[in-house]
Design an enzyme around this catalytic site. Structure first.
Site, mmCIF file in Angstrom:
data_model
loop_
_atom_site.group_PDB
_atom_site.id
_atom_site.type_symbol
_atom_site.label_atom_id
_atom_site.label_comp_id
_atom_site.label_asym_id
_atom_site.label_seq_id
_atom_site.Cartn_x
_atom_site.Cartn_y
_atom_site.Cartn_z
ATOM 1 N N TRP A 136 70.300 -57.270 31.414
ATOM 2 C CA TRP A 136 70.702 -55.890 31.675
ATOM 3 C C TRP A 136 72.116 -55.819 32.230
ATOM 4 C CZ3 TRP A 136 71.016 -53.386 36.746
ATOM 5 C CH2 TRP A 136 70.892 -54.291 37.814
ATOM 6 N N ASP A 137 72.631 -56.958 32.708
ATOM 7 C CA ASP A 137 73.997 -57.011 33.239
ATOM 8 C C ASP A 137 74.997 -56.387 32.273
ATOM 9 O OD1 ASP A 137 72.309 -58.916 34.353
ATOM 10 O OD2 ASP A 137 73.861 -60.424 34.606
ATOM 11 N N GLU A 174 65.215 -58.239 42.609
ATOM 12 C CA GLU A 174 64.169 -59.177 42.211
ATOM 13 C C GLU A 174 63.416 -59.773 43.398
ATOM 14 O OE1 GLU A 174 66.183 -61.939 39.654
ATOM 15 O OE2 GLU A 174 67.146 -60.288 38.599
ATOM 16 N N LYS A 221 67.752 -58.673 47.371
ATOM 17 C CA LYS A 221 68.615 -59.659 46.709
ATOM 18 C C LYS A 221 69.927 -59.031 46.264
ATOM 19 C CE LYS A 221 68.785 -62.764 42.696
ATOM 20 N NZ LYS A 221 68.107 -63.208 41.464
ATOM 21 N N GLN A 222 69.835 -57.860 45.653
ATOM 22 C CA GLN A 222 71.014 -57.198 45.106
ATOM 23 C C GLN A 222 70.829 -55.695 45.193
ATOM 24 O OE1 GLN A 222 69.866 -59.202 41.452
ATOM 25 N NE2 GLN A 222 70.349 -57.335 40.327
#
Length: 801
Positions: free
Chosen positions: A369-370, A496, A600-601
C-alpha cells in the site's frame, strides 16, 4: 593525493552534501552495500544496483527487471483456509554491468595494490553514475579508470556504460573483459524477515549466441516460467591495434580486448545493454526484441543517449524541483528522493512500483500500500503519467483480486497486501489479508489522479471499475448494526501493532471516501456503470453506508481512539523498553503488542492528513498530541505523516525533525538496512513533508489550497507542481508566499483559506505567524533527531533508528 580510507569501521558522514549530486569521495567497504542502493540506476523497467564495474568486491550484486520473479513455497506451521501457499520473489537477472580490467596480468581489485583516489558521483540532472579511480597494481603499474553509466529514461530496454582506462607512468598491457553473467552467487542476508528470500541459480539457459561485438543470452525461470533475454553490444577505441575475441556460454557472454598503452594513452569502450522479458513470447521474439533495442542504442550513440537523458530530466525538474534554503542536507535529500521516485516509475508501463523500486531485493521485491498512499501522491503532481501506468497495472490484476475476494467469501475485489504479479503473498494474515485498507488506498490514488488530471479516458476505462469493485468489498465486509450504524469489524489498519480490530478510524474514513467516490463517478458515467452492473439501488447503498459509517470517539479523553476500545488498553511500558529492543516486532511477541497502546506507524494521524476535512483543528491538535506519546516509528513510513500534521498543528520545529528523518533515511542509513534497497515511500516523504507539511498543500475536488509556514531552520522553500494542466511555483519565506503560474490556463488557489485567481501575474500573500503550541512528548528514547543542533550538545551525533 590523500589515500582513501577503505577500512571496515563506520564513522562520520559518507556522502558530500551538494545540491544536485550525491558524491562519495572515498571508497568504504563497510558502506559498499548501502552505496550500491544509493547509486542504483533504473527507469521502472530495468534496474542496476551501483556495483563496482569490475563486479568485486560487492555488498549485493543486483540487476532487476520489473515484475520478473520466481515462485517459492510459503510453508505454514499450521494449515488454514485462505492463507497463501506460494510466494513470489524478485530475482537477480543477467548482470551486464561487469567490465573486468587486467593491468599486466594483475586484476584491478580495490582490495589489492594501492588505491590513490576513488570517487563516485550520482548526477541527478544528467541521470548518470560516474566513477574516477587512480590505482597502482601490486606490480607497480599505475592507471586511471573512469566510467559513466546510465539506464535510459527514453529507451526503455536500454542501459549503457562508457569505460576508459589510461596508462599513467609506464607502458602497460591492458586486457578488458566485458561480460554478461547469469546466476551470480549472492551473499547470505541473514534472518531478518524484511530481507529477500534469496534463490540460488534461478535462471535456466535456453539459448546463447554471439555475433561481431554482440552477445545475447536467453533464460527462463524454473517455477514461474518467465522468459528473459539480455544482450550487449560494443564500440571501442584505442591508439594501437587491439586483439579482441567474443564468446558465449549458457550463463556467460564475454568480449575480451587486449592492447598496449603508453603513458597518457587511453582505451575506451562503450557497452550497450538491452533487456526484455515475457511470460508468453517465444525465445526468438525476445531475442529479436533485444537485438533491435541494441541497434537503436547504437544508432543513438553514447552522446545521443546522454543528451536524451538530460533533456528528459530537464523537463521533469521543470515541473518537480524543490528548493530548500537553510538546510543543505534536506535540499540534497529531496532531489535525491524525487530522482529515485521518478526512476521507480518513469517507464514501468503497466507494471507495479515496488517498495524498494528496482534498487534491491528487500521485501522480496513486492509492492504494498506504500505505493498508492505515499509514492503516487508525489508522482501525481510531478509526473502523472507514471501514476496512470501503475494504476493501470492494478486494473489488469482485478481478476486476481476478484478471485481472492471470492476465496474470502466477499463481493468485489480484495487487492493483495503484498505481491509482484497480483496474487496475495503475505503468509501472516493479521498483518496481510486483514489489512483491507489497501482497497481504499488504491481507490484514493485513483480519485487523486482524476482530480489532478481530469483524465476522462482513464476514468471510464480504468478508474471507475476499480472504484466500483473496491466499494463492493466494503459494502460486503461491513454491516449495519442494530442501531443502523455501519461497522467494519475484524480488520487491521496501517498500524501493524494493533491487529484484528473493530472500526479502525483510518480504514473506516478511507472506506467512506471510497464508497462516496464510487457512487459519484458511476453517476458521471452511467453507461460504463451500467456495463459494470451498478444499479441505482447499489449506488444508494454505498452512500447510505458512507453516511452511517462508525467513527469511534472517546468523549472522556477528547480524542479519536485508533479503533473501538483502543484507549482502554494498557499503555506500553516505554520506560522499561531498552533501545536495542526496537524494532519491537523483532523482539516482542505480537500478542503483547496487539493488546497494548503502542503504535508502529502513524495510523489515526494518517487519517488526519488524508481525510483532514473531516476533523476540526482542535480535534487534530488533541489527536496528534495523544498519538505522539504512543508512536515508536518502527516503520520508515511514519515520520513523513507526523511531519505533515506536526506542521499543520503549529509544531514547526518538530515537523522539521521528522522531515530530516524521512528525507535522510537512506543517505544516512538510519534503519541500517539500506543495503537491501532504498525506502522509496520514505523518500517520498521528503517531498510530502515539505510540500504538504510546510507548504500546507491540500488538493481535493478541484480545490488546491496552501497554508505555508516555515520552521526556523528553513529560510526559504520553493516548489513546483502540476495540477489540471497548470504548472505552478510556490515560494515561501518567513512572512510571505509568492504564487506563480509558469504554464497553463490559470486556476483558483487558496492561501490560508483566502481564495484568489492565479493567472499571468504572480500573486503574493502575507503569512501571519502564530504562537507555537506546547510541544507533545514522544515515547522515551524515540524522539526524532533534532535538525537545529546546538554545536555544544554532546549527544548531537547519537544514533537514530
Amino acid at each position: 593525493m590523500t589515500e582513501p580510507d577503505i577500512r571496515s569501521e563506520t564513522t562520520g558522514p559518507h556522502y558530500l552534501v551538494e545540491p544536485w549530486c550525491v558524491r562519495e569521495p572515498e571508497l568504504r567497504l563497510d558502506r559498499l552495500a548501502q552505496s550500491e542502493s544509493v547509486f542504483a540506476l533504473s527507469n521502472g523497467h530495468l534496474g542496476l544496483r551501483g556495483n563496482l564495474d569490475e563486479g568485486e568486491p560487492h555488498g549485493l550484486p543486483g540487476t532487476y527487471l520489473n515484475s520478473f520473479y520466481e515462485r517459492r513455497p510459503l510453508p505454514q506451521a499450521e494449515a488454514a483456509y485462505g492463507v497463501p501457499e506460494t510466494g513470489q520473489t524478485v530475482i537477480n537477472v543477467t548482470n551486464g554491468k561487469v567490465i573486468r580490467l587486467l593491468v599486466d596480468d594483475e586484476p584491478f581489485d580495490v582490495r589489492y595494490g594501492r588505491l590513490h583516489f576513488h570517487e563516485r558521483v550520482l548526477d541527478m540532472r544528467a541521470g548518470t553514475l560516474s566513477r574516477d579511480v587512480e590505482w597502482t597494481s601490486p606490480a607497480g603499474r599505475r592507471v586511471k579508470v573512469t566510467s559513466t553509466r546510465l539506464v535510459s529514461l527514453t529507451q526503455r530496454a536500454v542501459a549503457a556504460i562508457c569505460y576508459e582506462v589510461e596508462a599513467v607512468d609506464d607502458p602497460v598491457r591492458i586486457v578488458l573483459q566485458s561480460e554478461l553473467v547469469a546466476n551470480e552467487a549472492l551473499p547470505d542476508l541473514g534472518k531478518d524477515p524484511r530481507t529477500s528470500a534469496m534463490l540460488e541459480t534461478p535462471l535456466l539457459s535456453e539459448d546463447h549466441m554471439s555475433n561481431g561485438h554482440r552477445v545475447v543470452l536467453v533464460h527462463r525461470t524454473r517455477e514461474s516460467g518467465l522468459r528473459m533475454a539480455a544482450g550487449m553490444s560494443h564500440e571501442f577505441d584505442c591508439p594501437d591495434e587491439a586483439d579482441h575475441a567474443l564468446e558465449s556460454l549458457p550463463d556467460i557472454g564475454r568480449l575480451t580486448i587486449a592492447t598496449r598503452l603508453k603513458p597518457g594513452q587511453k582505451l575506451r569502450i562503450v557497452k550497450y545493454l538491452a533487456y526484455g522479458w515475457s511470460s508468453q513470447r517465444s525465445r526468438s521474439a525476445l531475442n529479436d526484441q533485444v537485438v533491435g533495442a541494441l541497434a537503436a542504442a547504437r544508432q543513438t550513440g553514447w552522446d545521443g543517449l546522454l543528451t536524451e537523458q538530460r533533456e528528459f530530466l530537464d523537463d521533469f525538474w521543470e515541473g518537480a524541483d524543490v528548493e530548500v534554503d537553510g538546510d543543505a542536507e534536506v535540499q540534497q535529500a529531496v532531489r535525491f528522493a524525487l530522482f529515485h521516485i521518478l526512476q521507480a516509475g518513469a517507464r514501468a508501463e503497466r507494471r507495479m512500483i515496488p517498495a524498494k523500486g528496482l534498487t534491491g531485493p528487500g521485501y522480496d521485491g513486492h509492492t504494498f500500500w506504500d505505493t498508492e498512499t505515499f509514492v503516487m501522491p508525489v508522482l501525481t503532481y510531478t509526473y502523472p503519467d507514471a501514476v496512470a501506468d501503475a494504476l493501470g497495472w492494478r486494473h489488469m490484476t482485478l481478476p486476481l483480486a476478484k478471485e481472492r475476494a471470492g476465496q474470502l467469501g466477499l463481493p468485489g475485489v480484495a487487492f493483495p497486501w503484498r505481491t509482484i504479479r497480483g496474487q496475495e503473498c503475505s503468509g501472516y494474515w493479521p498483518a496481510g489479508t486483514a489489512a483491507f485498507h489497501i482497497n481504499a488506498d488504491i481507490a484514493d490514488a485513483v480519485v487523486r489522479y482524476l482530480d489532478a488530471t481530469l483524465d476522462e479516458q482513464f476514468e471510464r476505462e480504468v478508474g471507475l471499475e476499480i472504484l466500483v469493485e473496491t466499494a463492493r468489498l466494503w459494502r460486503g465486509l461491513g454491516h449495519h448494526d442494530v442501531e443502523g450504524v455501519f461497522r467494519i469489524d475484524g480488520v487491521t489498519g496501517p498500524d501493524e501493532y494493533t491487529a484484528i480490530v473493530d472500526n479502525n478510524v483510518y480504514t473506516n474514513l478511507m472506506a467512506r471516501r471510497n464508497l462516496i467516490e464510487a457512487a459519484d463517478t458511476a453517476m458521471r458515467n452511467p453507461d460504463v456503470a451500467d456495463r459494470l452492473g451498478v444499479s441505482t439501488e447499489e449506488a444508494a447503498s454505498w452512500r447510505d453506508a458512507a453516511e452511517r459509517m462508525r467513527i469511534p470517539y472517546d468523549e472522556r479523553l477528547g480524542v479519536h481512539p485508533q479503533c473501538d476500545g483502543f484507549t482502554n488498553h494498557a499503555r506500553w511500558d516505554f520506560a522499561a523498553t531498552k533501545p536495542d529492543q526496537y524494532p519491537l516486532l523483532l523482539n516482542v511477541p505480537y500478542f503483547d503488542l496487539y493488546r497494548k497502546q503502542v503504535v508502529k506507524q502513524a495510523d489515526t494521524v494518517l487519517a488526519l492528513h488524508l481525510c483532514g476535512e473531516l476533523f476540526t483543528a482542535e480535534e487534530k491538535a488533541r489527536d496528534f498530541a495523544y498519538y505522539e506519546g504512543l508512536t515508536v516509528r518502527d516503520s520508515s513510513l511514519s515520520a513523513q505523516t507526523q511531519a505533515v500534521i506536526a506542521a499543520e498543528c503549529g509544531h514547526l520545529e518538530l515537523a522539521h525533525d521528522y522531515l530530516g528523518e524521512t528525507a535522510l533515511m537512506d543517505l544516512h542509513d538510519l534503519n541500517r538496512n539500506t543495503r537491501d534497497g532504498l525506502h522509496i515511500a520514505s523518500l517520498a516523504g521528503a517531498w510530502t513533508a515539505l510540500v504538504a507539511g510546510f507548504g500546507g498543500m491540500r488538493a481535493r475536488r478541484g480545490e488546491l489550497r496552501f497554508a505555508p509556514r516555515l520552521p526556523g531552520g528553513i529560510s526559504r522553500l520553493a516548489f513546483r507542481m502540476r495540477y489540471r494542466d497548470n504548472l505552478i511555483k510556490v515560494t515561501v519565506t518567513g512572512d510571505h508566499a509568492l504564487y506563480e503560474l509558469l504554464d497553463g490556463p490559470g486556476l483558483v488557489l487558496a492561501h490560508h483559506g483566502e481564495e484568489f485567481q492565479l493567472e499571468k501575474d504572480p500573486v503574493e500573500r502575507e503569512i501571519f505567524q502564530e504562537p507555537a503550541p506546547v510541544p507533545p512528548c514522544q515515547p522515551a528514547g524515540r524522539e526524532p533527531l533534532p535538525r537545529r543542533i546546538d554545536p555544544h550538545d554532546r549527544n548531537r551525533h547519537r544514533r537514530v533508528r
